[in-house]
Scaffold this motif. Structure first.
Motif, PDB file in Angstrom:
ATOM      1  N   THR A 270       2.426  -2.592  -2.938  1.00 38.13           N
ATOM      2  CA  THR A 270       1.166  -3.081  -3.501  1.00 38.13           C
ATOM      3  C   THR A 270      -0.018  -2.195  -3.129  1.00 38.13           C
ATOM      4  O   THR A 270      -0.957  -2.075  -3.902  1.00 38.13           O
ATOM      5  N   LYS A 271       0.039  -1.572  -1.956  1.00 36.92           N
ATOM      6  CA  LYS A 271      -1.036  -0.654  -1.568  1.00 36.92           C
ATOM      7  C   LYS A 271      -0.926   0.665  -2.324  1.00 36.92           C
ATOM      8  O   LYS A 271      -1.930   1.209  -2.797  1.00 36.92           O
ATOM      9  N   LYS A 272       0.287   1.187  -2.428  1.00 37.98           N
ATOM     10  CA  LYS A 272       0.501   2.471  -3.086  1.00 37.98           C
ATOM     11  C   LYS A 272       0.279   2.382  -4.594  1.00 37.98           C
ATOM     12  O   LYS A 272      -0.223   3.315  -5.209  1.00 37.98           O
ATOM     13  N   HIS A 273       0.641   1.270  -5.175  1.00 36.81           N
ATOM     14  CA  HIS A 273       0.552   1.087  -6.629  1.00 36.81           C
ATOM     15  C   HIS A 273      -0.376  -0.090  -6.949  1.00 36.81           C
ATOM     16  O   HIS A 273       0.014  -1.022  -7.655  1.00 36.81           O
ATOM     17  N   ALA A 274      -1.583  -0.033  -6.448  1.00 42.55           N
ATOM     18  CA  ALA A 274      -2.518  -1.158  -6.579  1.00 42.55           C
ATOM     19  C   ALA A 274      -2.779  -1.536  -8.033  1.00 42.55           C
ATOM     20  O   ALA A 274      -2.850  -2.717  -8.368  1.00 42.55           O
ATOM     21  N   GLU A 275      -2.919  -0.548  -8.890  1.00 44.62           N
ATOM     22  CA  GLU A 275      -3.216  -0.846 -10.304  1.00 44.62           C
ATOM     23  C   GLU A 275      -2.029  -1.502 -10.990  1.00 44.62           C
ATOM     24  O   GLU A 275      -2.187  -2.456 -11.756  1.00 44.62           O
ATOM     25  N   ILE A 276      -0.830  -1.027 -10.707  1.00 50.59           N
ATOM     26  CA  ILE A 276       0.377  -1.648 -11.276  1.00 50.59           C
ATOM     27  C   ILE A 276       0.501  -3.079 -10.762  1.00 50.59           C
ATOM     28  O   ILE A 276       0.827  -3.991 -11.516  1.00 50.59           O
ATOM     29  N   TRP A 277       0.231  -3.276  -9.471  1.00 52.50           N
ATOM     30  CA  TRP A 277       0.317  -4.605  -8.881  1.00 52.50           C
ATOM     31  C   TRP A 277      -0.687  -5.553  -9.545  1.00 52.50           C
ATOM     32  O   TRP A 277      -0.372  -6.710  -9.805  1.00 52.50           O
ATOM     33  N   LYS A 278      -1.893  -5.074  -9.849  1.00 54.14           N
ATOM     34  CA  LYS A 278      -2.875  -5.915 -10.548  1.00 54.14           C
ATOM     35  C   LYS A 278      -2.369  -6.304 -11.928  1.00 54.14           C
ATOM     36  O   LYS A 278      -2.534  -7.446 -12.353  1.00 54.14           O
TER      37      LYS A 278
ATOM     38  N   ASN B  39      13.647 -10.134   6.861  1.00 54.66           N
ATOM     39  CA  ASN B  39      12.488 -10.708   6.186  1.00 54.66           C
ATOM     40  C   ASN B  39      11.257  -9.828   6.330  1.00 54.66           C
ATOM     41  O   ASN B  39      10.511  -9.613   5.381  1.00 54.66           O
ATOM     42  N   ASN B  40      11.021  -9.314   7.528  1.00 51.26           N
ATOM     43  CA  ASN B  40       9.849  -8.481   7.781  1.00 51.26           C
ATOM     44  C   ASN B  40       9.943  -7.142   7.067  1.00 51.26           C
ATOM     45  O   ASN B  40       8.929  -6.606   6.613  1.00 51.26           O
ATOM     46  N   LYS B  41      11.151  -6.571   6.959  1.00 56.15           N
ATOM     47  CA  LYS B  41      11.321  -5.299   6.248  1.00 56.15           C
ATOM     48  C   LYS B  41      10.967  -5.468   4.776  1.00 56.15           C
ATOM     49  O   LYS B  41      10.293  -4.623   4.195  1.00 56.15           O
ATOM     50  N   PHE B  42      11.427  -6.557   4.183  1.00 55.90           N
ATOM     51  CA  PHE B  42      11.115  -6.811   2.779  1.00 55.90           C
ATOM     52  C   PHE B  42       9.609  -6.974   2.588  1.00 55.90           C
ATOM     53  O   PHE B  42       9.023  -6.406   1.664  1.00 55.90           O
ATOM     54  N   LYS B  43       8.985  -7.735   3.482  1.00 54.23           N
ATOM     55  CA  LYS B  43       7.539  -7.962   3.398  1.00 54.23           C
ATOM     56  C   LYS B  43       6.780  -6.642   3.542  1.00 54.23           C
ATOM     57  O   LYS B  43       5.814  -6.394   2.830  1.00 54.23           O
ATOM     58  N   GLU B  44       7.228  -5.788   4.452  1.00 61.56           N
ATOM     59  CA  GLU B  44       6.589  -4.479   4.636  1.00 61.56           C
ATOM     60  C   GLU B  44       6.741  -3.612   3.389  1.00 61.56           C
ATOM     61  O   GLU B  44       5.809  -2.904   3.000  1.00 61.56           O
ATOM     62  N   LYS B  45       7.907  -3.661   2.759  1.00 59.31           N
ATOM     63  CA  LYS B  45       8.132  -2.882   1.543  1.00 59.31           C
ATOM     64  C   LYS B  45       7.234  -3.360   0.412  1.00 59.31           C
ATOM     65  O   LYS B  45       6.666  -2.550  -0.321  1.00 59.31           O
ATOM     66  N   VAL B  46       7.107  -4.667   0.281  1.00 53.31           N
ATOM     67  CA  VAL B  46       6.236  -5.228  -0.759  1.00 53.31           C
ATOM     68  C   VAL B  46       4.788  -4.837  -0.488  1.00 53.31           C
ATOM     69  O   VAL B  46       4.066  -4.410  -1.398  1.00 53.31           O
ATOM     70  N   THR B  47       4.363  -4.951   0.758  1.00 53.61           N
ATOM     71  CA  THR B  47       2.996  -4.582   1.126  1.00 53.61           C
ATOM     72  C   THR B  47       2.732  -3.105   0.860  1.00 53.61           C
ATOM     73  O   THR B  47       1.684  -2.742   0.311  1.00 53.61           O
ATOM     74  N   ALA B  48       3.689  -2.248   1.211  1.00 55.25           N
ATOM     75  CA  ALA B  48       3.540  -0.811   0.971  1.00 55.25           C
ATOM     76  C   ALA B  48       3.459  -0.529  -0.530  1.00 55.25           C
ATOM     77  O   ALA B  48       2.631   0.285  -0.968  1.00 55.25           O
TER      78      ALA B  48
END
Length: 181
Positions: A15-23, A4-13
């Motif tokens: 969203t930070k790396k691709h902030a505009e795409i995430w928006k 669960n934590n690995k998935f959450k870390e991947k999602v967080t990474a």
């Protein structure tokens, strides 16, 4: 480390790396959510409240007749459902998608201007297509709802850039060197 934590870390990474795409993804999700609301309101208005007006001509307004809007039911249904959908989208995008902290009064005024223009377009385009569908005899529920979906989707061409870069801005955050001064 739990899966669960690995998935959450991947999602967080991501969203930070691709902030505009995430928006844009969040904007799209918000748009889809509020579109469901707008479609539901439209269906209730079109096939319930204003059903008796779907064949009532707009004969008393030469401007509407010139624009190709012939039936009151379509015009009212498109207008009211669009207002409700855009109001819900404003709140969700300001709070969730862009987390805007720019002047809320200015943002609301700018959004209102964009929405008035967009609703005018949607009302005209939707009522025009509704009139076309009615006059050609293709006014089935499926065709009308598909037309509503198309009419709702077209404004994304201008609503995302305006929401992202003009209406729901974030205040510029000071850099570390600016904070030390």
């Amino acid at each position: 480390m739990p899966e669960n934590n690995k998935f959450k870390e991947k999602v967080t990474a991501f969203t930070k790396k691709h902030a505009e795409i995430w928006k844009f993804i969040k904007f799209t999700f918000t748009g889809a959510s509020t579109s469901i609301l707008e479609m539901a309101v439209f269906a209730v208005l079109q096939y319930g409240i204003f059903k008796s007006l779907n064949e009532v001509p707009v004969t008393d307004n030469p401007v509407l007749a010139f624009l190709g809007i012939d039936y009151k039911g379509y015009m009212y249904s498109y207008f009211i459902s669009a207002v409700i959908g855009y109001a819900a989208a404003y709140i969700m995008n300001r709070k969730l998608t862009f987390k805007a902290d720019a002047n809320p009064v200015l943002s609301t005024i700018l959004y209102a201007i964009m929405v008035v223009c967009t609703i005018a377009f949607n009302t005209w385009f939707g009522a025009f297509l509704g009139t076309l569908i009615q006059n050609k005899g293709y006014d089935s529920v499926f065709i009308v709802m598909l037309t509503k979906l198309v009419v709702m989707t077209v404004p994304t061409l201008w609503t995302y850039p305006l929401n992202r870069f003009v209406i729901h801005r974030k205040k510029k955050t000071p850099t570390a060197s600016e904070e030390q001064e």
